[in-house]
Design a protein around this motif. Structure first.
Motif, PDB file in Angstrom:
ATOM      1  N   TRP A   1       1.115  -1.184  -0.140  1.00 33.92           N
ATOM      2  CA  TRP A   1       0.056   0.050  -0.021  1.00 33.92           C
ATOM      3  C   TRP A   1       1.047   1.346   0.029  1.00 33.92           C
ATOM      4  CZ3 TRP A   1      -5.116   0.267  -0.878  1.00 33.92           C
ATOM      5  CH2 TRP A   1      -6.003  -0.982  -0.496  1.00 33.92           C
ATOM      6  N   ILE A   2       0.613   2.228  -0.937  1.00 33.95           N
ATOM      7  CA  ILE A   2       1.360   3.473  -0.922  1.00 33.95           C
ATOM      8  C   ILE A   2       0.603   4.509  -0.349  1.00 33.95           C
ATOM      9  CG2 ILE A   2       2.400   4.984  -2.563  1.00 33.95           C
ATOM     10  CD1 ILE A   2       3.757   2.245  -2.221  1.00 33.95           C
ATOM     11  N   ARG A   3       1.174   5.296   0.498  1.00 36.05           N
ATOM     12  CA  ARG A   3       0.246   6.436   1.089  1.00 36.05           C
ATOM     13  C   ARG A   3       0.436   7.396   0.157  1.00 36.05           C
ATOM     14  NH1 ARG A   3       2.413  10.841   3.434  1.00 36.05           N
ATOM     15  NH2 ARG A   3       4.536   9.573   4.101  1.00 36.05           N
ATOM     16  N   ALA A   4      -0.738   7.778  -0.242  1.00 36.59           N
ATOM     17  CA  ALA A   4      -1.158   9.067  -1.052  1.00 36.59           C
ATOM     18  C   ALA A   4      -1.168  10.497  -0.236  1.00 36.59           C
ATOM     19  CB  ALA A   4      -2.558   9.236  -1.823  1.00 36.59           C
ATOM     20  N   LEU A   5      -1.788  10.411   0.798  1.00 32.38           N
ATOM     21  CA  LEU A   5      -1.715  11.595   1.711  1.00 32.38           C
ATOM     22  C   LEU A   5      -2.380  11.245   3.232  1.00 32.38           C
ATOM     23  CD1 LEU A   5      -4.824  12.833   1.877  1.00 32.38           C
ATOM     24  CD2 LEU A   5      -4.574  13.413  -0.368  1.00 32.38           C
ATOM     25  N   TYR A   6      -2.138  12.184   3.948  1.00 28.82           N
ATOM     26  CA  TYR A   6      -2.554  12.336   5.309  1.00 28.82           C
ATOM     27  C   TYR A   6      -3.522  13.436   5.315  1.00 28.82           C
ATOM     28  CZ  TYR A   6       0.723   9.114   7.360  1.00 28.82           C
ATOM     29  OH  TYR A   6       1.466   7.877   7.845  1.00 28.82           O
ATOM     30  N   GLY A   7      -4.451  13.528   5.994  1.00 31.20           N
ATOM     31  CA  GLY A   7      -5.747  14.397   6.432  1.00 31.20           C
ATOM     32  C   GLY A   7      -6.033  14.499   7.671  1.00 31.20           C
ATOM     33  N   ALA A   8      -7.036  15.255   8.064  1.00 25.69           N
ATOM     34  CA  ALA A   8      -7.458  15.544   9.319  1.00 25.69           C
ATOM     35  C   ALA A   8      -8.940  14.782   9.287  1.00 25.69           C
ATOM     36  CB  ALA A   8      -7.660  16.860   9.782  1.00 25.69           C
ATOM     37  N   ARG A   9      -9.731  15.437   8.846  1.00 24.13           N
ATOM     38  CA  ARG A   9     -11.049  14.931   8.856  1.00 24.13           C
ATOM     39  C   ARG A   9     -11.895  14.834   7.499  1.00 24.13           C
ATOM     40  NH1 ARG A   9     -13.141  18.579  14.111  1.00 24.13           N
ATOM     41  NH2 ARG A   9     -12.180  17.295  15.558  1.00 24.13           N
ATOM     42  N   ALA A  10     -11.928  13.585   7.041  1.00 23.52           N
ATOM     43  CA  ALA A  10     -12.589  13.296   5.570  1.00 23.52           C
ATOM     44  C   ALA A  10     -14.196  13.400   5.909  1.00 23.52           C
ATOM     45  CB  ALA A  10     -12.411  11.957   5.354  1.00 23.52           C
ATOM     46  N   ARG A  11     -14.789  13.903   4.832  1.00 24.21           N
ATOM     47  CA  ARG A  11     -16.176  14.228   5.017  1.00 24.21           C
ATOM     48  C   ARG A  11     -17.143  13.417   4.443  1.00 24.21           C
ATOM     49  NH1 ARG A  11     -16.745  18.607   1.588  1.00 24.21           N
ATOM     50  NH2 ARG A  11     -14.830  17.932   0.235  1.00 24.21           N
ATOM     51  N   GLY A  12     -16.722  12.002   4.471  1.00 21.22           N
ATOM     52  CA  GLY A  12     -17.640  10.624   4.375  1.00 21.22           C
ATOM     53  C   GLY A  12     -18.253  10.615   3.002  1.00 21.22           C
ATOM     54  N   MET A  13     -17.696  10.743   2.015  1.00 20.62           N
ATOM     55  CA  MET A  13     -18.257  10.515   0.794  1.00 20.62           C
ATOM     56  C   MET A  13     -17.217   9.982  -0.337  1.00 20.62           C
ATOM     57  SD  MET A  13     -20.970  10.831  -1.385  1.00 20.62           S
ATOM     58  CE  MET A  13     -22.007  11.556  -0.454  1.00 20.62           C
ATOM     59  N   MET A  14     -17.774   9.000  -0.928  1.00 23.71           N
ATOM     60  CA  MET A  14     -16.683   8.390  -1.685  1.00 23.71           C
ATOM     61  C   MET A  14     -17.645   7.888  -3.242  1.00 23.71           C
ATOM     62  SD  MET A  14     -15.103   4.344  -1.992  1.00 23.71           S
ATOM     63  CE  MET A  14     -16.835   3.581  -2.242  1.00 23.71           C
ATOM     64  N   TYR A  15     -16.900   8.077  -4.430  1.00 25.78           N
ATOM     65  CA  TYR A  15     -17.434   7.574  -5.788  1.00 25.78           C
ATOM     66  C   TYR A  15     -16.452   6.809  -6.302  1.00 25.78           C
ATOM     67  CZ  TYR A  15     -18.918   7.524 -10.596  1.00 25.78           C
ATOM     68  OH  TYR A  15     -18.990   7.208 -11.652  1.00 25.78           O
ATOM     69  N   ALA A  16     -17.072   5.839  -6.896  1.00 22.88           N
ATOM     70  CA  ALA A  16     -16.179   4.848  -7.551  1.00 22.88           C
ATOM     71  C   ALA A  16     -17.047   4.324  -9.024  1.00 22.88           C
ATOM     72  CB  ALA A  16     -15.797   3.709  -7.152  1.00 22.88           C
ATOM     73  N   GLY A  17     -16.145   4.358 -10.104  1.00 23.01           N
ATOM     74  CA  GLY A  17     -17.082   3.965 -11.350  1.00 23.01           C
ATOM     75  C   GLY A  17     -16.159   4.284 -12.644  1.00 23.01           C
TER      76      GLY A  17
END
Length: 894
Positions: A364-380
């Motif tokens: 697994w390659i880290r893309a980024l760190y953040g604080a608070r993700a806002r709870g939405m994902m899209y895949a398509g």
């Protein structure tokens, strides 16, 4: 809302009108997206007959399609609450009007059908097939349904919607070993029941219930299923967005196994080029946007830059066949890595990580760190895709999203409600013994068990024919986190008396202004404490702490009866009444989170304690005192009637017979030995909690059975020596609802009046139109703070003034008595207990101070002398006393 912001007045002419004005709860989070919305509207007694039609008009007077159904009734048979569903354009600042219609609108057909195997949704924009058995809950989701309503003409978007559960086996683990390293077994949800809960012309709700089974095993009678679940799917006729409410019930042994992951998963057919297969994660403020194969190589030629930008924007990348250098670059991409798997892991409220990998054999390659993700994902892909959303995503950590196989023919998209990258749940008690004397834990019995508690997650699914723009995804994220809701003006709620009597904001004098300012300061203090103290987490979010430790500069999180509040002294009612009188959206969100938590986690939904809740403790289920007052229905009905939330309605039905649970677990077992009565109950908070449950059954279903139980208890108290002044403990028979007198002053009287009982009793007096019962309440309010000598004199020595304490808690009943009897001196005395008497349980002006910088791990601002018990009851009593005796307030001087 300070006094300068108050725009409402106590006067309301709505009662005589035939319409109700509606506005959006939170225009500040308006998205511009056409949104499905469900809401509730109160009606005055006698104003709306059950067969009267209603219509919804927008600001231009145009009729909007609306689905309506009754939620509750007044004693005279008129409608008390209606629920409504619509899909409204221009979600934002626009207002609407609900009014009586000249005639019933033509009935529209439901878009739901069923057979022996499936429940099928055929809406204007999507098709969904829901199974009635097996381990696949949602067989298929398709978009762009043709007018023929045939699944064959729809574009498949997702399939095989199922539940995931990982369980860590602790039975063979060595003592002290890590639960994280314990062997884990994968389970999947098996359906026991799927049915149509609501099938109107505009909105439909499908409920699926079952248990989890080890993968590969079939659910059979007597099989070892684990962790029951309920999933509700909510559809609107013209919306591609589906509401999903996931309820997890705990029925395990925390010493033997721990839940290591909870997820909702769909398979997504992948079509087209790898660079047109997209993943999107909502970050702190913006979006993480990548594809299975990016267009970036070691160098990015200028002639590719525009295509690369279009790719990141989600547009299809198409190559110019005649451009040789473009074609050479396209062939170069055949050597680029294919990123198959992506995940976002939110393990704490302040930290998430996004990672990706090419295969299971690679890192697994880290893309980024953040604080608070806002709870939405899209895949398509080019075939379309699905967006997942989880409300309160980082607040209910450890949560996450994961997509596997983005570069394959079929991807798997998972919303993790409990992320497998985190530690497994540890639901054991914090100690092996109880601490009654030092920690106020309430009982020598160690009854700390999570068996029967629950947790509900509010989610959305959105089907898209192509990758949505970031602006569209941002709209979806806001709809998920700030569920669209229409609300009435505060005057409407107050004037209709559907929640009894309380005040609207009043700044007419300096004293009233001071009280309004203090009410505002108090709830905002707790709003800020949630963030400052990080009261977050899957099992914790929504609750607040009980008592403060000024030396450690922290709440008493590790002191038994002083940690989590667990509805003690009804902070739920404080917040809900505060919202009703002001209409402030922040108050709604805080009360909503508390309702969702306390109605699930602080309450037992099955097992030996069903219908009872756990008193305040280090763990929400930790205290040995299991009592009906913790989860009584009137704590939750605010949210139910305002939103028509089916899960909360179900919970209020679950607890209607909580009084029977007290036969096996007498709430007064530590004080009264087993005798001729089936059990014992205090007039408050036990019997008053039963009344709260029965009141909801009476108003929702017009149940004569529960009305009779209310009346049986009231008649028992009328016959009791000195009526409500006696007891407060009685013998109790749940079969008849009767209370049997067993003595005076046999328990603490302040318990009668501080757990929501007075609000229930006063409301019942108005509903029943029972003058004697109202006189009894006034008598208790007038009697409570008399001297011991006067108490004894008035009762001929029967009541000598023992165990009557904390005058501030009695102020609502004092105000009720003062208004009913015209006793102004009594009313003034009530105000003195709220504003000037400072010997016990008093609120003074908040003076936040920063704790010494080296004495706490981070900067913290504190108010040393404040307790949630006091804040809740003082605020609740003030806003109600302003309704009954507001004219008697001289000055506050807090």
């Amino acid at each position: 809302m300070n006094c300068d912001q108050i725009e409402i007045s106590a006067a309301s002419g709505i009662k005589e009108g035939q319409s109700v004005s509606l506005k959006w709860l939170d225009p500040g989070h308006a998205s511009g997206l056409t949104a499905g919305v469900t809401w509730g509207v109160p009606w005055h007694r006698g104003q709306l007959a059950r067969d009267e039609p209603l219509e919804l008009l927008d600001e231009q007077g145009l009729q909007q399609p609306v689905q309506s159904w009754p939620l509750a009734y007044w004693p005279d048979g008129s409608v008390k609450w209606t629920a409504h569903a619509a899909q409204l354009p221009n979600y934002g600042h626009e207002r609407f009007t609900l009014c009586k219609a000249a005639k019933q609108a033509a009935a529209s057909a439901s878009f739901v059908s069923e057979d022996d195997q499936y429940i099928s949704i055929h809406s204007d924009v999507l098709a969904c097939k829901i199974a009635k058995q097996g381990d696949i809950l949602v067989t298929s989701l398709a978009l762009n349904l043709a007018a023929s309503q045939s699944d064959n003409t729809a574009r498949p978007i997702a399939q095989r919607g199922r539940l995931k559960l990982h369980v860590a086996d602790l039975s063979g683990a060595a003592a002290g070993s890590s639960r994280h390293t314990a062997s884990k077994q994968e389970y999947t949800g098996h359906i026991e029941q799927a049915c149509i809960e609501n099938a109107g012309p505009l909105r439909a709700v499908i409920v699926i219930k079952g248990r989890h089974m080890p993968i590969g095993e079939k659910l059979q009678i007597g099989s070892a299923g684990l962790i029951p679940f309920t999933v509700r799917l909510i559809f609107y006729r013209s919306s591609a967005t589906i509401g999903l409410k996931h309820t997890l019930f705990y029925d395990g042994d925390p010493a033997q196994h721990a839940i290591a992951a909870v997820g909702i998963c769909f398979d997504l057919p992948m079509q087209g080029e790898l660079y047109n297969r997209h993943i999107r994660f909502a970050g702190d403020t913006g979006w993480f946007s990548e594809a299975a194969r990016g267009l970036m190589t070691a160098r990015l030629p200028d002639y590719i830059r525009d295509s690369y930008k279009r790719q990141l924007d989600g547009e299809f990348v198409e190559w110019d066949q005649a451009d040789e250098q473009v074609q050479r670059y396209r062939k170069l991409l055949d050597d680029a890595a294919i990123w198959n798997d992506f995940k976002l892991v939110q393990l704490s409220p302040d930290s998430y990580k996004i990672s990706k990998r090419t295969s299971e054999q690679a890192a697994w390659i880290r893309a980024l760190y953040g604080a608070r993700a806002r709870g939405m994902m899209y895949a398509g892909s080019e075939a379309g895709g699905i967006a997942f959303g989880l409300k309160h995503f980082w607040q209910q950590c450890p949560s996450g999203f994961e997509v596997r196989g983005l570069g394959s023919e079929q991807a798997e998209a998972t919303l993790w409600l409990w992320n497998p990258d985190g530690e497994p749940m540890d639901l054991r008690h914090y100690d092996t013994v109880t601490h009654v004397l030092s920690s106020y834990e309430g009982d020598d019995e160690l009854r700390s068990t999570p068996y029967g508690i629950a947790h509900t997650s509010d989610c959305i699914l959105h089907l898209a024919g192509q990758t949505p723009s970031l602006a569209e995804l941002e709209q979806l994220a806001r709809v998920c986190e700030y569920t669209p809701l229409l609300v009435c003006q505060p005057e409407r709620y107050a004037a209709s008396s559907v929640f009894g009597r309380y005040s609207l904001p009043d700044c007419s004098t300096a004293g009233h202004r001071e009280l309004e300012d203090m009410l505002e300061q108090l709830w905002r203090f707790y709003r800020d404490e949630v963030e400052q103290r990080k009261w977050y987490g899957f099992w914790d979010y929504g609750d607040v702490m009980h008592s403060y430790d000024p030396v450690r500069h922290t709440w008493k999180y590790d002191i038994g009866g002083c940690a989590w509040q667990n509805t003690e002294l009804v902070p739920n009612k404080w917040l809900w009444y505060s919202f009703l009188r002001t209409g402030q959206s922040e108050l709604f969100y805080m009360a909503e989170a508390m309702t969702r938590h306390t109605s699930e986690t602080d309450l037992y939904h099955f097992g030996p304690y069903q219908g009872l809740g756990s008193r305040h403790n280090v763990l929400h289920f930790g205290c040995g005192c299991k009592e009906a007052r913790i989860g009584m229905a009137t704590l939750h009905r605010f949210y139910f009637y305002l939103t028509a939330d089916e899960r909360v309605g179900e919970i209020m039905d679950e607890i209607k017979d909580a009084d029977y649970a007290t036969v096996a677990l007498d709430p007064m077992r530590a004080y009264f030995p087993k005798d001729e009565f089936p059990t014992h109950a205090r007039s408050g908070p036990d019997w008053s909690a039963f009344c709260a449950n029965w009141l909801v059954q009476w108003e929702r279903y017009e149940s004569q059975h529960y009305l009779d139980k209310i009346k049986a208890g009231i008649e028992s108290l009328k016959r009791s020596p000195h009526r409500l002044l006696g007891g407060p403990t009685y013998g109790y028979n749940p079969e008849t609802g009767e209370l049997s007198y067993i003595g005076h002053e046999n328990y603490d009287y302040h318990m009668i009046i501080c757990m929501g009982g007075p609000q229930v009793w006063i409301e019942l007096a108005d509903l029943l139109e029972d003058e004697e019962w109202a006189d009894m309440l006034a008598e208790l309010g007038e009697f409570y703070n008399l001297s011991a000598e006067e108490k004894s004199k008035r009762t001929n020595g029967a009541i000598v003034g023992k165990r009557w304490s904390i005058p501030m808690l009695s102020t609502l009943l004092m105000a009720y008595a003062a208004q009913r009897t015209g006793n102004k001196e009594l009313g003034k005395q009530a105000w003195s207990y709220l504003t000037t008497v400072t010997d016990h349980w008093q609120i003074s002006r908040l003076t936040p101070q920063q704790a010494p910088i080296l004495e706490y791990p981070h900067k913290v601002v504190e108010v040393e002398g404040l307790s949630t018990n006091t804040a809740s009851q003082w605020s609740l009593n003030v806003l109600m006393c302003k309704a009954y005796i507001g004219e008697l307030l001289q000055g506050a001087s807090l």
